[in-house]
Design an enzyme around this catalytic site. Structure first.
Site, short mmCIF file in Angstrom:
data_model
loop_
_atom_site.label_atom_id
_atom_site.label_comp_id
_atom_site.label_asym_id
_atom_site.label_seq_id
_atom_site.Cartn_x
_atom_site.Cartn_y
_atom_site.Cartn_z
N SER B 151 16.44 -27.11 93.15
CA SER B 151 15.66 -28.26 92.67
C SER B 151 14.63 -28.66 93.72
CB SER B 151 16.58 -29.45 92.41
OG SER B 151 17.61 -29.09 91.52
N GLU B 234 27.18 -35.25 98.06
CA GLU B 234 26.46 -35.01 96.81
C GLU B 234 27.11 -35.81 95.68
OE1 GLU B 234 26.25 -30.88 95.74
OE2 GLU B 234 24.62 -31.28 94.34
N GLU B 367 34.26 -28.29 85.46
CA GLU B 367 35.51 -27.55 85.65
C GLU B 367 35.93 -27.61 87.12
OE1 GLU B 367 32.91 -26.37 83.80
OE2 GLU B 367 33.94 -26.81 81.92
C1 LIG Z 1 19.72 -28.75 86.94
C2 LIG Z 1 20.37 -28.03 88.06
C3 LIG Z 1 19.91 -28.22 89.35
C4 LIG Z 1 20.49 -27.52 90.39
N1 LIG Z 1 20.00 -27.72 91.66
C5 LIG Z 1 20.50 -26.99 92.68
C6 LIG Z 1 19.95 -27.09 93.98
O1 LIG Z 1 19.02 -27.86 94.21
N2 LIG Z 1 20.45 -26.34 94.97
C7 LIG Z 1 21.50 -25.50 94.76
O2 LIG Z 1 21.92 -24.86 95.72
N3 LIG Z 1 22.05 -25.36 93.54
C8 LIG Z 1 21.58 -26.09 92.50
N4 LIG Z 1 22.12 -25.95 91.25
C9 LIG Z 1 23.17 -24.95 91.04
C10 LIG Z 1 24.53 -25.52 90.73
O3 LIG Z 1 25.12 -26.07 91.86
C11 LIG Z 1 25.35 -24.36 90.16
O4 LIG Z 1 24.74 -24.00 88.94
C12 LIG Z 1 26.78 -24.72 89.92
O5 LIG Z 1 27.46 -24.91 91.12
C13 LIG Z 1 27.50 -23.65 89.06
O6 LIG Z 1 27.34 -22.38 89.55
P1 LIG Z 1 26.87 -21.20 88.60
O7 LIG Z 1 25.64 -21.69 87.92
O8 LIG Z 1 26.78 -19.99 89.40
O9 LIG Z 1 28.00 -21.06 87.51
P2 LIG Z 1 29.35 -20.20 87.69
O10 LIG Z 1 30.02 -20.58 88.95
O11 LIG Z 1 29.06 -18.77 87.46
O12 LIG Z 1 30.19 -20.78 86.48
C14 LIG Z 1 30.18 -20.27 85.14
C15 LIG Z 1 31.23 -21.03 84.35
O13 LIG Z 1 32.50 -20.77 84.90
C16 LIG Z 1 33.15 -21.96 85.25
N5 LIG Z 1 33.95 -21.74 86.44
C17 LIG Z 1 33.57 -21.17 87.62
N6 LIG Z 1 34.56 -21.17 88.49
C18 LIG Z 1 35.61 -21.74 87.88
C19 LIG Z 1 36.94 -22.04 88.26
N7 LIG Z 1 37.39 -21.78 89.49
N8 LIG Z 1 37.73 -22.65 87.35
C20 LIG Z 1 37.28 -22.94 86.11
N9 LIG Z 1 36.04 -22.70 85.70
C21 LIG Z 1 35.21 -22.11 86.57
C22 LIG Z 1 32.04 -22.94 85.49
O14 LIG Z 1 32.49 -24.28 85.36
C23 LIG Z 1 31.05 -22.54 84.44
O15 LIG Z 1 31.40 -23.15 83.23
C24 LIG Z 1 21.56 -26.64 90.16
C25 LIG Z 1 22.03 -26.46 88.86
C26 LIG Z 1 21.44 -27.13 87.82
C27 LIG Z 1 21.95 -26.93 86.44
#
Ligand SMILES: Cc1cc2nc3c(=O)[nH]c(=O)nc-3n(C[C@H](O)[C@H](O)[C@H](O)COP(=O)(O)OP(=O)(O)OC[C@H]3O[C@@H](n4cnc5c(N)ncnc54)[C@H](O)[C@@H]3O)c2cc1C
Lengths: 369, 397
Positions: B151, B234, B367
Site C-alpha cells: 500500500s 498494526e 483466519e
Molecule cells: C488492501 C490490502 C493492502 C495490503 N497492504 C499491504 C502492505 O502495505 N504491505 C504488506 O506487506 N502487505 C500488505 N497486504 C498483504 C496482506 O498482509 C496479505 O494479503 C495477508 O497477510 C494475507 O496473505 P496472502 O495474501 O498471501 O494470503 P495467504 O496467506 O495465501 O492466504 C490465503 C487464504 O488462506 C488462509 N490461511 C492462510 N494461512 C492460514 C492458516 N494458518 N490457518 C487458516 N487459514 C489460513 C487465509 O486466511 C486466506 O483466506 C495488503 C493486503 C490487502 C488486501
C-alpha cells in the site's frame, strides 16, 4: 455517548465480584441447581438467605437513608454477572432490581423491609413483559379489592408481596398484595432456575405503595432497569459457557489429539470470544450509564438488551454442540445455561423488541415518518 | 505522574502555549507539526526528545481533541497510516538513538510517507517465509527480491522491510529488519490494480538495492521479533482512537437509510438495527480495551477488534447496496487511479462494498486473527508447524 464511563471494574467492584463469586462457589453447586427441575427448591431458600443476610445484597439498589446498601446499577450488574455465571436460582433480578426500582418511587415501608431482606417482592407481570402496556390489568372492586389472573410471573415463589399495576381514573397505582392471599400455580418452566407461576388474584386486598401520579413512570423505569441489567446476567451466562467449553476442549481428546487444537473449533471459539467481549462492554456501558443517570442510558440499555440476549443464547448453543454427547446429558450443567439463556432472551422484551425501541431512539424509523 | 487532573491541566497549558506561538490559521502544516513534535505533543506516551512526554497512552486522544478543537492541521493519518501506526512504534522500540532522531520527526510531520515491504508472492500469512535476500557487502546490505500488495508504495519515501539474511537457519531465525529508502536505485514500484478498479497497492521489485547497515533495526537475525512488534501495532492502530457512535461505514449506511424511505422494508429495518447494535457493541469493546491498556501495551485482544470491525464493515457495506436497490447496481468509476488513501466516507456505496472486502485480508487475515485469539487469549493448542526447525533453504516452497 459518554467516553468517560468506565467499562472496567473499580477496586470496589472487584471486591464485590470476588465476594459473590466465592459465596456461589461454595454454596451453589450445579447438582443442587439441577434439583430445581425435580421440584426441590431448597437451594433457593438457603442461597437467598446467604445473599441477603451475609452479603446484604437484597437492598443493593436502595439508598442508605432508606435502609439499603446504597449501591449503584454498576454494582447490581456485577452481582448479576456472577449470578448468571452460576445460573443461580435466586430472586435478585426480580426483587432487588425490578421490584426495588419500582418501590423506590413511593414512600412505603416496604422499601426498608426489602432492603434488609425480611421481605422479598416481585412484579405481577409475565416475565416477558417489556412495556407498561403489557402489564396485566387487575380489576378493583367497590371495596378496593383486586382480582385478575396473571400468567408466567417470575420471582413469585420467593416473593412475600406482589406488586401490581392498578389502573384508576387518577392514573396507574402500584399496589402491594400479600402473596399469601393469592393463588400461586407453579408452571413447568423452560428455565426452572427462574421458575414461573400463574397467579390468580381473587378479591385480595392491596395497599398502594406507589401513588397514581408516580405509578406509570415507576413501572417504566423498573422494566427498563430490569432489561438493561438483565444484560449483565446474560454476559455471565455466556462467559460461563465460553470458559467451560474452552476448558473442556483443552482436555478432550479425539483422533489422537486435543480437540481444542482443531482449527474449525478454535475459530468458532475465537468468534464467540469476540462477541462476548462486545456483549460485556455493552452491558457494562448500560449499567454505567444507569448508575450516573447519563442521558445516554436509554440508548445504552436498548443496545445491551438487544445484543446480550442473542449472544448468551449463541454461547449456550455452541457450548452444547462443542461438548458433544456430554452436552446433551441431564447430569452435565450446560443445559441449565441453555435454558436460562433462552428464557432470558425472551424475558423483559425480546431482542427484536429492543431493536424496535432503539430505532425510535436513534432516528432510524421504518417508513417515512 | 501524580494527579490525573493536574496532568491534564498541564497538557492543556502546553497545547495552549503551542497554539499561541504557532497560530494554526497562519502556520503551514509541516512547520506546525514539527513544533508539535518538538513540544512533546506528537504522541505524549513516547519519551521526551522523540515527540513525547512519557505519559499514559490514554492521554493521547485528549491531546488530539484539544488540537482538533483549535483547528490545528491534522497530520493525515490515512496517508501515513503505516508510518504513524507501525513504523514509528517499531523505531521507538528497536531504533538506535540516531535512528530515532533521523526518522521520527519527519514521519510525524508527514514529510516522509512510509510503506511496509513485508508480503511477497510466496509469503503472506506465513510472513516468516519471505525470500527477499539481503547480503552483506562491507557497511551495506545488497537486497534482491519482490514484494507485493504494498500500500502507498507509490507515495512513500521510506519503507520498513523484512528480508532474509541467513538462509541456513530456520525461517524465523534467518531474518533481519531494515529501513529502506524508496528513492534508492533499484527500487521499482509498479501499480497493482485491485477489484475496486484503482491501484491502491503495488508490486515492488528490489534489484541490487543498497541499504547501509546503519539502517538495520534490531540485531542481525532478530528481524522476526522486530516484525512482531510492527504487526502488533498494526492491529492496535485499528482500535486505537475513540470513534464516535455511528461513524465510519455505519454512518454512511444510516444516512442512506434516512435518505431513502422509499426503500424501507421490515426485513431491511431489522437487519439495519442488528448491524447498528453490533457496531455499537464493538465500538464499546474497543473503548473498553483502550481503558484496559491505558498505561501499557495492547495484547492479542486487539485481534478481536480487527475481527469484529472487518465483519461489521463487510456486512454493512453489503447491506447498503441491497438497500439502494437499482442504484446499488451502478458503480461510480472504474478508471484506474493511484489514490493516496482509503476513503470510505467520500466514495459511493459500491466502492465501500468492494473495498471493505479487504478488511479481512489486509493486516493479517481474519483466519490468522482467529488463530491468535484462540491460541494467545483462550490458550488453545497451536497449529502444527512442520517447518519450524528446518533450515529455510531446505524447505519445500
Ligand atoms: C488492501 C490490502 C493492502 C495490503 N497492504 C499491504 C502492505 O502495505 N504491505 C504488506 O506487506 N502487505 C500488505 N497486504 C498483504 C496482506 O498482509 C496479505 O494479503 C495477508 O497477510 C494475507 O496473505 P496472502 O495474501 O498471501 O494470503 P495467504 O496467506 O495465501 O492466504 C490465503 C487464504 O488462506 C488462509 N490461511 C492462510 N494461512 C492460514 C492458516 N494458518 N490457518 C487458516 N487459514 C489460513 C487465509 O486466511 C486466506 O483466506 C495488503 C493486503 C490487502 C488486501
Amino acid at each position: 455517548m459518554s467516553e468517560d464511563i468506565l467499562l472496567l471494574d473499580t477496586d470496589v467492584e472487584t471486591a464485590l465480584r470476588a465476594a459473590v463469586r466465592s459465596l456461589l462457589n461454595e454454596r451453589c453447586d450445579p447438582a443442587a441447581v439441577l434439583a430445581a427441575y425435580a421440584g426441590d427448591r431448597s437451594l433457593t431458600r438457603s442461597l437467598w438467605k446467604s445473599i441477603t443476610a451475609e452479603l446484604g445484597l437484597a437492598g443493593l439498589l436502595i439508598p442508605e437513608n432508606r435502609g439499603g446498601a446504597g449501591g449503584s446499577a454498576r454494582d447490581a450488574a456485577v452481582v448479576l454477572e456472577e449470578l448468571g455465571r452460576f445460573a443461580a436460582p435466586v430472586p435478585f433480578l426480580t426483587s432487588s432490581v425490578i421490584a426495588a426500582t419500582v418501590l423506590l418511587a413511593g414512600d412505603s415501608e416496604l422499601v426498608a423491609q426489602l432492603a434488609t431482606g425480611e421481605c422479598t417482592a416481585a412484579l405481577l407481570a409475565p416475565f416477558s413483559a417489556a412495556t407498561v402496556e403489557q402489564l396485566p390489568a387487575l380489576v378493583k372492586d367497590a371495596d378496593g379489592r383486586l382480582s385478575g389472573r396473571v400468567t408466567s410471573v417470575a420471582g413469585a415463589f420467593e416473593a412475600d408481596v406482589l406488586l401490581a399495576a392498578v389502573r384508576t381514573p387518577q392514573g396507574t397505582e402500584v399496589h402491594a398484595i400479600a402473596t399469601a392471599l393469592v393463588t400461586v400455580d407453579p408452571v413447568v418452566s423452560l428455565d426452572m432456575t427462574r421458575p414461573l407461576a400463574d397467579i390468580t388474584v381473587d378479591a385480595a386486598p392491596g395497599r398502594v405503595v406507589v401513588p397514581a401520579g408516580a405509578g406509570l413512570p415507576a413501572l417504566r423505569v423498573g422494566l427498563a432497569t430490569g432489561a438493561a441489567l438483565l444484560a449483565s446476567e446474560q454476559v455471565g451466562v455466556a462467559a460461563w459457557c465460553l470458559d467451560t467449553t474452552v476448558r473442556y476442549l483443552k482436555v478432550r481428546r479425539q483422533f489422537g489429539r486435543v480437540v481444542g487444537g482443531f482449527q474449525a473449533l478454535k475459530h468458532r471459539l475465537a468468534d464467540l470470544y469476540v462477541e462476548l467481549e462486545s456483549a460485556s462492554a455493552a452491558a457494562r456501558y448500560a449499567a454505567g450509564a444507569l448508575a450516573t443517570a447519563d442521558p445516554d442510558a436509554t440508548i445504552a440499555g436498548a443496545v445491551a438488551a438487544a445484543y446480550c440476549g442473542e449472544i448468551a443464547v449463541r454461547a449456550a448453543e455452541e457450548a452444547v454442540q462443542l461438548h458433544g454427547g456430554i452436552g446433551m446429558t441431564w447430569e452435565y450443567p450446560v443445559h441449565l445455561y441453555l435454558k436460562r439463556a433462552k428464557a432470558d432472551q425472551i424475558g423483559l422484551g425480546s431482542p427484536a423488541h429492543h431493536r424496535s425501541v432503539l430505532a425510535g431512539l436513534v432516528d432510524l424509523p421504518l417508513g417515512r415518518d | 505522574m501524580t494527579n490525573p487532573e493536574a496532568v491534564r491541566e498541564d497538557l492543556r497549558g502546553r497545547v495552549a502555549a503551542l497554539l499561541t506561538d504557532h497560530d494554526p490559521a497562519t502556520t503551514d502544516p509541516v512547520t506546525f507539526h514539527r513544533a508539535r513534535f518538538d513540544a512533546g505533543l506528537a504522541w505524549v506516551y513516547y519519551p521526551e526528545g522523540v515527540g513525547g512526554l512519557g505519559l499514559d497512552r490514554e492521554l493521547q486522544p485528549f491531546v488530539d481533541t484539544l488540537f482538533e478543537e483549535a483547528g490545528a492541521p491534522g497530520n493525515n493519518p490515512e496517508l501515513n497510516g503505516i508510518g504513524l501506526g507501525m513504523a514509528a512504534p517499531t523505531i521507538l522500540a528497536y531504533g538506535t538513538p540516531e535512528q530515532r532522531q533521523r526518522y521520527l520527526r519527519p514521519l510525524w510531520a508527514g514529510e516522509e510517507i512510509w510503506c511496509q515491504l513485508f508480503s511477497e508472492p510466496g509469503a503472506g500469512s506465513d510472513l516468516a517465509a519471505v525470500s527477499t535476500r539481503a547480503v552483506r557487502d562491507g557497511d551495506d546490505w545488497i537486497v534482491n527480491g519482490q514484494k507485493v500488495w504494498t500500500s502507498v508504495a507509490h507515495k512513500a519515501q521510506r519503507a520498513i522491510l523484512v528480508a532474509r539474511t541467513d538462509p541456513d537457519r530456520p525461517k524465523h531465525a534467518g531474518l533481519s529488519y531494515f529501513i529502506c529508502d524508496m528513492t534508492a536505485p533499484g527500487v521499482d514500484v509498479r501499480p497493482l490494480r485491485q477489484l475496486t478498479g484503482e491501484a491502491e497497492f503495488n508490486e515492488v521489485f528490489l534489484t541490487d538495492v543498497r541499504i547501509p547497515d546503519a539502517n538495520r533495526l534490531g540485531q542481525e537475525g532478530a528481524g522476526w521479533r522486530v516484525a512482531t512488534t510492527t504487526l502488533n501495532n498494526e492491529r492496535v492502530s485499528i482500535g486505537g482512537r475513540p470513534v464516535p457512535r455511528e461513524s465510519g461505514i455505519l454512518g454512511a449506511v444510516t444516512r442512506t437509510w434516512r435518505g431513502h424511505p422509499e426503500h424501507h422494508t421490515p426485513e431491511l429495518h431489522d437487519r439495519l438495527l442488528r448491524l447498528w447494535v453490533e457496531a455499537e457493541a464493538a465500538r464499546l469493546a474497543a473503548t473498553r480495551l483502550r481503558q484496559r491498556v491505558a498505561g501499557g501495551q495492547p495484547g492479542p485482544e486487539t485481534s478481536a477488534l480487527k475481527l469484529s470491525f472487518a465483519r461489521i464493515n463487510q456486512q454493512l457495506s453489503g447491506f447498503e447496496l441491497e438497500l439502494l436497490g437499482e442504484d446499488g447496481l451502478r458503480y461510480e468509476d472504474w478508471t484506474m487511479v493511484r489514490p493516496d488513501r482509503v476513503d470510505f466516507a467520500g466514495r459511493d456505496a459500491g466502492y465501500r462494498y468492494l473495498r471493505a472486502k479487504g478488511n479481512s485480508i489486509e493486516g493479517g487475515t481474519s483466519e490468522i486473527m482467529r488463530n491468535i485469539v484462540a491460541e494467545r487469549v483462550l490458550g488453545l493448542p497451536g497449529e502444527a508447524r512442520a517447518d519450524k526447525d528446518i533450515a529455510w533453504k531446505d524447505l519445500i516452497r
